[in-house]
Structure formats: structure tokens, C-alpha cells
Design a protein around this motif. Structure first.
Motif, PDB file in Angstrom:
ATOM      1  N   VAL A 272      78.605   3.945  55.677  1.00 15.96           N
ATOM      2  CA  VAL A 272      79.045   5.041  56.546  1.00 15.96           C
ATOM      3  C   VAL A 272      80.530   4.886  56.833  1.00 15.96           C
ATOM      4  O   VAL A 272      81.107   3.805  56.676  1.00 15.96           O
ATOM      5  N   VAL A 273      81.142   5.981  57.264  1.00 15.55           N
ATOM      6  CA  VAL A 273      82.530   5.951  57.710  1.00 15.55           C
ATOM      7  C   VAL A 273      82.520   6.067  59.229  1.00 15.55           C
ATOM      8  O   VAL A 273      81.900   6.963  59.801  1.00 15.55           O
ATOM      9  N   LEU A 274      83.189   5.144  59.878  1.00 13.04           N
ATOM     10  CA  LEU A 274      83.253   5.095  61.334  1.00 13.04           C
ATOM     11  C   LEU A 274      84.518   5.829  61.784  1.00 13.04           C
ATOM     12  O   LEU A 274      85.632   5.494  61.337  1.00 13.04           O
ATOM     13  N   VAL A 275      84.335   6.821  62.668  1.00 14.36           N
ATOM     14  CA  VAL A 275      85.448   7.674  63.091  1.00 14.36           C
ATOM     15  C   VAL A 275      85.331   7.978  64.577  1.00 14.36           C
ATOM     16  O   VAL A 275      84.257   7.833  65.170  1.00 14.36           O
ATOM     17  N   PRO A 276      86.418   8.460  65.215  1.00 17.12           N
ATOM     18  CA  PRO A 276      86.307   8.973  66.581  1.00 17.12           C
ATOM     19  C   PRO A 276      85.385  10.194  66.627  1.00 17.12           C
ATOM     20  O   PRO A 276      85.235  10.912  65.634  1.00 17.12           O
ATOM     21  N   LYS A 277      84.784  10.427  67.779  1.00 16.59           N
ATOM     22  CA  LYS A 277      83.800  11.504  67.885  1.00 16.59           C
ATOM     23  C   LYS A 277      84.387  12.892  67.632  1.00 16.59           C
ATOM     24  O   LYS A 277      83.644  13.803  67.247  1.00 16.59           O
TER      25      LYS A 277
ATOM     26  N   LEU B 236      82.941   6.492  69.518  1.00 12.12           N
ATOM     27  CA  LEU B 236      82.939   6.519  68.053  1.00 12.12           C
ATOM     28  C   LEU B 236      81.601   7.023  67.531  1.00 12.12           C
ATOM     29  O   LEU B 236      80.568   6.944  68.199  1.00 12.12           O
ATOM     30  N   THR B 237      81.621   7.538  66.308  1.00 12.63           N
ATOM     31  CA  THR B 237      80.403   7.940  65.615  1.00 12.63           C
ATOM     32  C   THR B 237      80.597   7.650  64.127  1.00 12.63           C
ATOM     33  O   THR B 237      81.630   7.115  63.708  1.00 12.63           O
ATOM     34  N   TYR B 238      79.610   8.006  63.313  1.00 20.57           N
ATOM     35  CA  TYR B 238      79.725   7.727  61.877  1.00 20.57           C
ATOM     36  C   TYR B 238      79.004   8.800  61.073  1.00 20.57           C
ATOM     37  O   TYR B 238      78.146   9.524  61.591  1.00 20.57           O
ATOM     38  N   ARG B 239      79.376   8.864  59.807  1.00 19.88           N
ATOM     39  CA  ARG B 239      78.740   9.773  58.854  1.00 19.88           C
ATOM     40  C   ARG B 239      78.503   9.017  57.540  1.00 19.88           C
ATOM     41  O   ARG B 239      79.292   8.151  57.143  1.00 19.88           O
ATOM     42  N   THR B 240      77.418   9.350  56.874  1.00 20.91           N
ATOM     43  CA  THR B 240      77.086   8.725  55.585  1.00 20.91           C
ATOM     44  C   THR B 240      78.112   9.115  54.526  1.00 20.91           C
ATOM     45  O   THR B 240      78.514  10.282  54.430  1.00 20.91           O
ATOM     46  N   VAL B 241      78.522   8.118  53.728  1.00 19.81           N
ATOM     47  CA  VAL B 241      79.418   8.365  52.599  1.00 19.81           C
ATOM     48  C   VAL B 241      78.580   8.247  51.328  1.00 19.81           C
ATOM     49  O   VAL B 241      78.089   7.163  50.989  1.00 19.81           O
ATOM     50  N   THR B 242      78.395   9.330  50.641  1.00 25.86           N
ATOM     51  CA  THR B 242      77.410   9.403  49.556  1.00 25.86           C
ATOM     52  C   THR B 242      77.783   8.618  48.310  1.00 25.86           C
ATOM     53  O   THR B 242      76.900   8.184  47.558  1.00 25.86           O
ATOM     54  N   ASP B 243      79.076   8.441  48.048  1.00 24.42           N
ATOM     55  CA  ASP B 243      79.491   7.804  46.782  1.00 24.42           C
ATOM     56  C   ASP B 243      80.266   6.510  46.995  1.00 24.42           C
ATOM     57  O   ASP B 243      81.021   6.080  46.124  1.00 24.42           O
ATOM     58  N   ALA B 244      80.063   5.858  48.119  1.00 21.33           N
ATOM     59  CA  ALA B 244      80.732   4.583  48.385  1.00 21.33           C
ATOM     60  C   ALA B 244      79.854   3.426  47.919  1.00 21.33           C
ATOM     61  O   ALA B 244      78.638   3.566  47.777  1.00 21.33           O
TER      62      ALA B 244
ATOM     63  N   VAL C  96      85.646  14.959  60.120  1.00 27.31           N
ATOM     64  CA  VAL C  96      84.508  14.706  59.236  1.00 27.31           C
ATOM     65  C   VAL C  96      83.175  14.827  59.963  1.00 27.31           C
ATOM     66  O   VAL C  96      82.127  14.931  59.314  1.00 27.31           O
ATOM     67  N   THR C  97      83.194  14.849  61.284  1.00 24.26           N
ATOM     68  CA  THR C  97      81.930  14.953  62.028  1.00 24.26           C
ATOM     69  C   THR C  97      81.322  16.345  61.911  1.00 24.26           C
ATOM     70  O   THR C  97      80.188  16.566  62.339  1.00 24.26           O
ATOM     71  N   ALA C  98      82.064  17.284  61.328  1.00 21.18           N
ATOM     72  CA  ALA C  98      81.523  18.636  61.149  1.00 21.18           C
ATOM     73  C   ALA C  98      80.423  18.669  60.091  1.00 21.18           C
ATOM     74  O   ALA C  98      79.622  19.610  60.047  1.00 21.18           O
ATOM     75  N   ALA C  99      80.361  17.646  59.235  1.00 22.95           N
ATOM     76  CA  ALA C  99      79.342  17.569  58.183  1.00 22.95           C
ATOM     77  C   ALA C  99      78.378  16.424  58.458  1.00 22.95           C
ATOM     78  O   ALA C  99      78.706  15.477  59.177  1.00 22.95           O
ATOM     79  N   ASP C 100      77.178  16.524  57.878  1.00 25.98           N
ATOM     80  CA  ASP C 100      76.184  15.457  58.042  1.00 25.98           C
ATOM     81  C   ASP C 100      76.502  14.247  57.170  1.00 25.98           C
ATOM     82  O   ASP C 100      76.143  13.118  57.503  1.00 25.98           O
ATOM     83  N   GLU C 101      77.156  14.491  56.044  1.00 26.92           N
ATOM     84  CA  GLU C 101      77.555  13.409  55.147  1.00 26.92           C
ATOM     85  C   GLU C 101      78.823  13.829  54.419  1.00 26.92           C
ATOM     86  O   GLU C 101      79.115  15.030  54.282  1.00 26.92           O
TER      87      GLU C 101
END
Length: 278
Positions: free
Chosen positions: A80-85, A159-167, A89-94
Motif C-alpha cells: 500500500v501507499v501511505l499518504v495524508p488523509k 494518515l491513510t493508505y491505498r492498495t498499489v496494484t503493481d508494486a 490518491v485517496t479519491a480511488a480505492d486502489e
């Protein structure tokens, strides 16, 4: 090292992000007389702890040196990518690596992901630890890619996170030194693999013993009938043909011997003693 030389306790090392609680609970239920000692170690030092005798086994991240350590892969984590809330990128699920190409991507010295090429733009300095990198993410300096368990370990409300599909992904394995596969290690292997408490896989089960102390189920117990009993069953045979039937039926149990006996006493001679039809 053999099972008899194993220490009275079992020492298990584990790396940050791994939660061995469930397996430890099962161990304590099955082996209450064998204490399990837990030690958390940095991911980069886990293999050295095992090879140096600091633990009997470890839950660590792959890869490991398979010439010195045995390893059973257990599971693979999502990255996952860890980012501020309030990050875009938080606009997408992944997201994909391309979606963070313009971001400063922090790369701590204890990073556990195997990158061929780090995505995004590099920071001026590499943080010493993942915990330090999380602080920088909270300060708005960059983003951080980590296994999901580490994102949860360093959870912050801002903070929150989103899945990174190709990492790249990180796999966790149970590992131990090649020359130290003890009975205790085998016990823990059974637990993480979900074996039942009665499973004998990996060990030689002890033979059952009768009340008189004799070992049951040995081949010699069924190989030869006693000489006296064999003679008693075939001694009443009348004629070679009838005697041959009795000898063969003696292997099938007592039912065969009764059949042969009636054949010798009946009036039908070689026909098994059946009465004549009138």
C-alpha cells in the motif's frame, strides 16, 4: 541437533508487522510445559539471529539464504501507499505506480520491498527507519510504500493508505537453520500449517503396547501360526482332497476349520457331507 538435545523452551523471533499471537496461543494450549519466548527483531537482522543461535525459528520476510536456512512461505502481503488523509490518491480505492510518479517517494533504510527501480521522485535523504518515514509522510514531505501490516503497525489518525496494484509484494515465512530441525521446530511447523493435535507427520509414532508390555502390530505377531494349533486344525482330515481344503481354510479363520470337520464326518464322502437325496 536431535529432538532430545532441544532446549526446554522454544525461542521464536519475528519481524515488525508479523503478528504471531494466534500461533502462540495454540502452542500454549498444546505444549503448556514448553514455554515459548518471543523476540521482535529488525527485518534485516532476522536471518543473523537464527544463524547465530539467538532463536530456534523465526517469522521473517523472504528472501532468505536457502543454503543456510530452511523456510516455509506462509503468506504474501499487499503493498500500500501511505499518504495524508487529504491526498489526491485517496479519491480511488486502489492506485498504480504510475499514479504516484510525480510524488516524492520515501525509501527508508529498513525497507522490506524488493524494488528494481523505486517509483516517483527520490527524497534528498533516506530515512533511517520506516517509523521515521511515517513521520515525514505526516509532515507532508512525501509518500511511503510498505506492506499492509506495516501501514497498520504505524497507524495514525491523520494518515491513510491505498492498495498499489503493481508494486512488489512482501512474503512472510517460517524459517530455521538447516542443521537445527528439532522436534520443537516440527511442532511449530504443524501449528502454522494447521495440523491437528493428533497428527504424527514429521515424527515417528511410537508403537502401541499391550497390557503385558509386548509391542502390538509387529509383523512377527502374524507371520506364522503356532505349530500345535495348526496341527489341531488339520489333524482330523480324512483323505488328501479334504485335508487340502482344511489346510487352505485355516488361513481364513475358525470358520474354515468347522467346514472341514463336517466334511470328514458326513456321509457324502468327498462332497462335504451333504445328505443323499431320496
Amino acid at each position: 541437533m536431535t529432538g532430545s538435545e532441544a532446549p526446554p523452551s522454544f525461542r521464536l523471533a519475528y519481524v515488525p508487522g508479523v503478528t504471531p499471537d494466534k500461533w502462540v496461543r495454540i502452542w500454549n494450549e498444546r505444549l503448556p510445559d514448553v514455554p515459548l519466548a518471543l523476540t521482535q527483531v529488525p527485518a534485516a537482522e532476522a536471518a543473523g539471529v537464527l544463524l547465530g543461535g539467538g532463536a530456534d525459528a523465526g517469522l521473517l520476510r523472504l528472501p532468505v539464504d536457502r543454503t543456510a536456512l530452511s523456510a516455509i512461505p506462509l503468506y504474501t502481503e499487499t503493498t500500500v501507499v501511505l499518504v495524508p488523509k487529504d491526498h489526491l490518491v485517496t479519491a480511488a480505492d486502489e492506485v498504480s505506480v504510475r499514479d504516484i510518479a510525480d510524488e516524492i517517494v520515501l525509501h527508508p533504510l529498513d525497507d522490506v520491498l524488493d524494488w528494481e527501480r523505486l517509483p516517483g521522485r527520490p527524497a534528498l535523504e533516506r530515512p533511517a527507519t520506516t517509523a521515521d518515514a511515517v513521520e515525514l509522510v505526516a509532515a507532508g514531505i512525501g509518500v511511503l510504500l510498505v506492506p499492509l501490516s506495516l501501514a497498520r503497525l504505524h497507524h495514525r489518525k491523520d494518515l491513510t493508505y491505498r492498495t498499489v496494484t503493481d508494486a512488489p509484494e512482501s512474503s512472510v515465512a517460517l524459517s530455521w537453520p538447516e542443521d537445527a530441525h528439532t522436534d520443537r521446530v516440527e511442532d511449530f511447523i504443524g501449528i502454522v500449517r494447521g495440523r491437528t493435535v493428533n497428527s504424527t507427520r514429521g515424527r515417528q509414532p511410537e508403537p502401541a503396547r499391550s497390557k503385558g508390555g509386548r509391542t502390538e502390530g509387529t509383523p512377527s505377531a502374524h507371520r506364522k501360526p503356532a505349530a500345535g494349533k495348526a496341527g489341531g486344525r488339520t489333524g482330523g482330515a480324512a483323505g488328501g482332497k479334504t485335508g487340502g481344503k482344511q489346510t487352505g481354510s485355516a488361513r481364513r479363520g475358525t470358520g474354515g476349520s468347522h467346514r472341514g470337520a463336517s466334511g470328514g464326518k458326513g456321509k457324502g464322502g468327498g462332497r462335504g457331507g451333504r445328505p443323499r437325496q431320496r
